[in-house]
Scaffold this motif. Structure first.
Motif, PDB file in Angstrom:
ATOM      1  N   ARG A   1       0.932  -1.335   0.256  1.00 28.15           N
ATOM      2  CA  ARG A   1      -0.007  -0.066  -0.242  1.00 28.15           C
ATOM      3  C   ARG A   1       0.933   1.121   0.007  1.00 28.15           C
ATOM      4  O   ARG A   1       0.369   2.292  -0.768  1.00 28.15           O
ATOM      5  CB  ARG A   1      -0.860  -0.054   1.201  1.00 28.15           C
TER       6      ARG A   1
ATOM      7  N   TYR B   1       3.921   1.524  -1.042  1.00 30.03           N
ATOM      8  CA  TYR B   1       4.754   1.714  -2.682  1.00 30.03           C
ATOM      9  C   TYR B   1       3.592   2.335  -3.311  1.00 30.03           C
ATOM     10  O   TYR B   1       4.155   3.370  -4.249  1.00 30.03           O
ATOM     11  CB  TYR B   1       5.137   0.325  -2.873  1.00 30.03           C
ATOM     12  N   ALA B   2       2.329   2.023  -3.372  1.00 32.28           N
ATOM     13  CA  ALA B   2       1.410   2.586  -4.329  1.00 32.28           C
ATOM     14  C   ALA B   2       1.212   4.058  -4.138  1.00 32.28           C
ATOM     15  O   ALA B   2       1.164   4.627  -5.140  1.00 32.28           O
ATOM     16  CB  ALA B   2       0.290   1.810  -4.092  1.00 32.28           C
ATOM     17  N   MET B   3       1.254   4.230  -2.958  1.00 32.85           N
ATOM     18  CA  MET B   3       0.906   5.503  -2.597  1.00 32.85           C
ATOM     19  C   MET B   3       2.226   6.447  -2.758  1.00 32.85           C
ATOM     20  O   MET B   3       1.958   7.714  -3.312  1.00 32.85           O
ATOM     21  CB  MET B   3       0.697   5.740  -0.929  1.00 32.85           C
TER      22      MET B   3
ATOM     23  N   ILE C   1       4.179   5.803  -5.440  1.00 35.68           N
ATOM     24  CA  ILE C   1       3.992   6.209  -6.847  1.00 35.68           C
ATOM     25  C   ILE C   1       3.303   7.451  -7.354  1.00 35.68           C
ATOM     26  O   ILE C   1       3.207   8.034  -7.981  1.00 35.68           O
ATOM     27  CB  ILE C   1       3.806   4.820  -7.473  1.00 35.68           C
ATOM     28  N   ASP C   2       1.816   7.118  -6.499  1.00 37.94           N
ATOM     29  CA  ASP C   2       0.608   7.977  -6.965  1.00 37.94           C
ATOM     30  C   ASP C   2       1.000   9.585  -6.683  1.00 37.94           C
ATOM     31  O   ASP C   2       0.369  10.522  -7.269  1.00 37.94           O
ATOM     32  CB  ASP C   2      -0.480   7.736  -6.434  1.00 37.94           C
ATOM     33  N   ASN C   3       1.888   9.861  -5.585  1.00 36.76           N
ATOM     34  CA  ASN C   3       2.032  11.203  -5.045  1.00 36.76           C
ATOM     35  C   ASN C   3       3.429  11.284  -5.176  1.00 36.76           C
ATOM     36  O   ASN C   3       3.657  12.649  -4.551  1.00 36.76           O
ATOM     37  CB  ASN C   3       1.624  11.097  -3.584  1.00 36.76           C
ATOM     38  N   TYR C   4       4.190  10.792  -6.213  1.00 36.08           N
ATOM     39  CA  TYR C   4       5.744  11.204  -6.114  1.00 36.08           C
ATOM     40  C   TYR C   4       5.711  12.674  -6.706  1.00 36.08           C
ATOM     41  O   TYR C   4       6.618  13.398  -6.069  1.00 36.08           O
ATOM     42  CB  TYR C   4       6.207  10.407  -7.184  1.00 36.08           C
ATOM     43  N   THR C   5       5.054  13.197  -7.528  1.00 37.11           N
ATOM     44  CA  THR C   5       5.271  14.604  -7.969  1.00 37.11           C
ATOM     45  C   THR C   5       4.931  15.562  -6.815  1.00 37.11           C
ATOM     46  O   THR C   5       5.303  16.708  -6.969  1.00 37.11           O
ATOM     47  CB  THR C   5       4.415  14.976  -8.981  1.00 37.11           C
ATOM     48  N   ARG C   6       4.329  15.106  -5.857  1.00 39.66           N
ATOM     49  CA  ARG C   6       4.120  16.137  -4.650  1.00 39.66           C
ATOM     50  C   ARG C   6       5.235  16.241  -3.607  1.00 39.66           C
ATOM     51  O   ARG C   6       4.937  17.387  -2.754  1.00 39.66           O
ATOM     52  CB  ARG C   6       2.656  15.793  -4.128  1.00 39.66           C
TER      53      ARG C   6
ATOM     54  N   SER D   1      -0.714  11.205   3.188  1.00 41.04           N
ATOM     55  CA  SER D   1      -2.182  11.639   2.967  1.00 41.04           C
ATOM     56  C   SER D   1      -2.468  12.942   3.460  1.00 41.04           C
ATOM     57  O   SER D   1      -2.927  13.889   2.847  1.00 41.04           O
ATOM     58  CB  SER D   1      -3.034  10.546   3.600  1.00 41.04           C
TER      59      SER D   1
END
Length: 561
Positions: free
Chosen positions: A337, A339-341, A343-348, A514
């Motif tokens: 979970r 790792y997925a987070m 990847i999804d939020n890397y640019t932030r 988050s």
């Protein structure tokens, strides 16, 4: 102030007959409880689509027999059903305050469920914690260890050693603490003296005895560990076919200045102000306090280590295959979970956090191998009951010592999971991570350091943290003693500490992604410290045959470097 604009209930029955007043019960379920509970801080189901509120059980708590007007409060067990997921149960004590009495009773608006009329007597149905008669009744029942028979089981009141004989008699004054949390807090004292007892009323109920009551009562009545608020009693709902359900616990009040998170922040001020001048400053008092907390933590674990205990709940256990599989599977799921987070939020993420994230993701195979090692490695250390949610915010600082509080366990874990025995190093890891957060949050979140490069702040905070961590650990291990059955040897101790440090930092990562992306670097740095140690273990083992690549530490270098 009572709000008379709330839609009233009207019943031909008296308040004392509420249990058989099915029409009023139905109105409470459909028109009063949904809006009232959703306005309460302690109700955890606000964000879930709600299907139904049902008063599943009603218990009677009669007021003191010497009260001029005999009356009673009711403990409502409110079942909340949702569109998806399991139902939840909440404790809501209620009483009826007639109009004439309400004028002299301090009841906040948030304590009023509804205006009402019972048997032609007008008034308000309120949360009974705001009714002094209810607070007095609870205290009286605990002091006298009353058992109150109900339609469904019994309300059993236990008295603990923390409630002294001489202090349990005479006039008691009480009030509700003005704090909003997941539980409600009542305090009791004697006229003209300091408040002496603290009663925590649990709002969300579980089909088990609360782990906090088990731990605090065990420490008070089976050990000499005095650095907790002593157990003074509890309120239990007992039925024949299911485990006891804890409704509340009373402890002695303690004098404290602040929690240790706040105190550590104060100690960090000297350090913070020196950093822009390229000075490194730590007062000797800081080391003394950290060393003392290390000793107190070890003393807590020694008190909970009870090999001769007749209670299976407190008897030490080995690292069974079942336990290892539970921890491994939980951690593997958590990793996926996170790792997925990432990847999804890397640019932030900021550049430093991005570099740390890359190394973490590149180290996935090494971490997987480490988890598998935990699954299969021979371990002879032992597991015991522990605090379970141990950090600086759970330790109160007195003038010259510490008091440990809140033994309920991890908030997101089930009540059964909170009672699982772990190595005490899980608590140690929680405190180490808390110290890391304290210095990182101070340096990265202060105006005094906002113009300093993040990479430099990272190095400076790491120096402070390493000194504090080593001071805490040395004091802890010196107090535990060596050898000790809890830790087979130093190799096992170091290995297990890495397991719990990694689990804790990965858990923290989800919250920061988050809610506080600017702080993601803090748990990522904690993860980095652990995987560096994992690699050292791998490289030092001449028998290890592994194709897992080494850490890509070059990814941590900024372009300027």
């Amino acid at each position: 102030m009572l709000d008379s604009s709330v839609s009233p209930l009207s019943s031909r029955f008296s308040w004392l007959d509420l249990i058989r007043d099915t029409a009023t019960i139905r109105l409470l379920e459909t028109t009063v409880l949904p809006s009232y509970l959703n306005a309460c801080r302690w109700f955890a189901g606000k964000a879930r689509p709600q299907d139904r509120f049902r008063i599943a059980f009603v218990h009677e708590i009669p007021f003191r027999p010497d009260d001029a007007a005999p009356d009673t409060a009711f403990l409502l067990i409110v079942e909340v059903r949702y569109a998806e997921g399991e139902a939840e149960s909440y404790l809501l004590p209620v009483s009826f305050v007639a109009t004439d009495r309400a004028k002299t009773t301090e009841i906040p608006d948030k304590g009023v469920l509804t205006a009402a009329e019972f048997d032609q007597k007008t008034g308000w149905v309120i949360d009974a914690i705001y009714d002094d008669r209810f607070r007095q009744a609870i205290f009286f029942n605990i002091v006298h260890q009353q058992t109150l028979n109900q339609q469904a089981g019994q309300i059993v009141c236990h008295r603990g050693l923390g409630l002294a004989d001489g202090e349990a008699s005479g006039l008691i004054v009480s009030r509700v603490l003005p704090v909003d949390s997941s539980n409600s807090a009542l305090v009791y004292g004697f006229p003209g003296e300091k408040e002496t007892y603290f009663l925590k009323l649990y709002r969300k109920l579980f089909q088990e005895t609360n782990p906090e009551v088990e731990l605090v009562s065990f420490l008070t009545e089976n050990s000499h560990f005095s650095h907790i608020p002593a157990y003074a009693g509890s309120l239990i709902w007992r039925q024949k076919t299911i485990p006891d359900i804890t409704l509340g616990m009373m402890q002695r009040m303690v004098d404290n200045q602040k929690d240790s998170w706040s105190q550590t922040g104060d100690y960090l001020n000297d350090f913070l102000y020196a950093v822009p001048h390229r000075l490194f400053t730590i007062r000797e008092e800081v080391f003394e306090r950290v060393e003392l907390l290390g000793r107190r933590t070890a003393q807590l674990h020694l008190a909970l280590f009870s090999p001769e205990s007749g209670d299976p709940a407190f008897r030490p256990e080995s690292f069974t295959d079942e336990y290892r599989e539970f921890i491994s599977r939980r951690f593997e799921s958590l990793l996926e979970r996170r790792y997925a987070m990432l990847i999804d939020n890397y640019t932030r993420l900021d550049p430093l956090a991005q570099r740390l994230a890359w190394v973490f993701m590149e180290a996935k195979e090494m971490i997987d191998e480490f988890v598998e090692d935990f699954r299969n490695r021979p371990l002879e250390s032992l597991r015991i009951r522990i605090h379970g949610d141990y950090h600086l915010g759970q330790v109160l600082a007195t003038d010259d010592d510490f008091i440990m509080i809140d033994f309920e366990g991890e908030p997101e874990s089930s009540i059964v999971e909170r009672k699982i025995k772990h190595s005490p190093l899980k608590d140690v890891a929680g405190m180490i991570r808390s110290y890391h957060y304290a210095v990182s949050a101070k340096l990265f979140g202060s105006v005094e350091t906002e113009k300093i490069a993040p990479d430099h702040l990272q190095r400076v905070s790491e120096r402070w943290f390493n000194l504090i961590r080593d001071t805490y650990m040395n004091a802890y291990l010196d107090t535990i003693g060596s050898p000790h059955p809890l830790f087979k040897n130093n190799n096992e101790l170091n290995f297990l500490l890495l397991v719990y440090l990694l689990e804790k930092a990965v858990y923290e990562l989800g919250y920061e992604i988050s809610y506080r992306p600017a702080w993601v670097k803090i748990p990522l740095k904690g993860i980095m410290d652990v995987i560096r140690e994992i690699e050292k273990i791998r490289m030092a083992d001449p028998n290890r045959n592994s194709d897992v690549p080494r850490l890509q530490m070059g990814l941590l270098q900024s372009k300027k470097e």
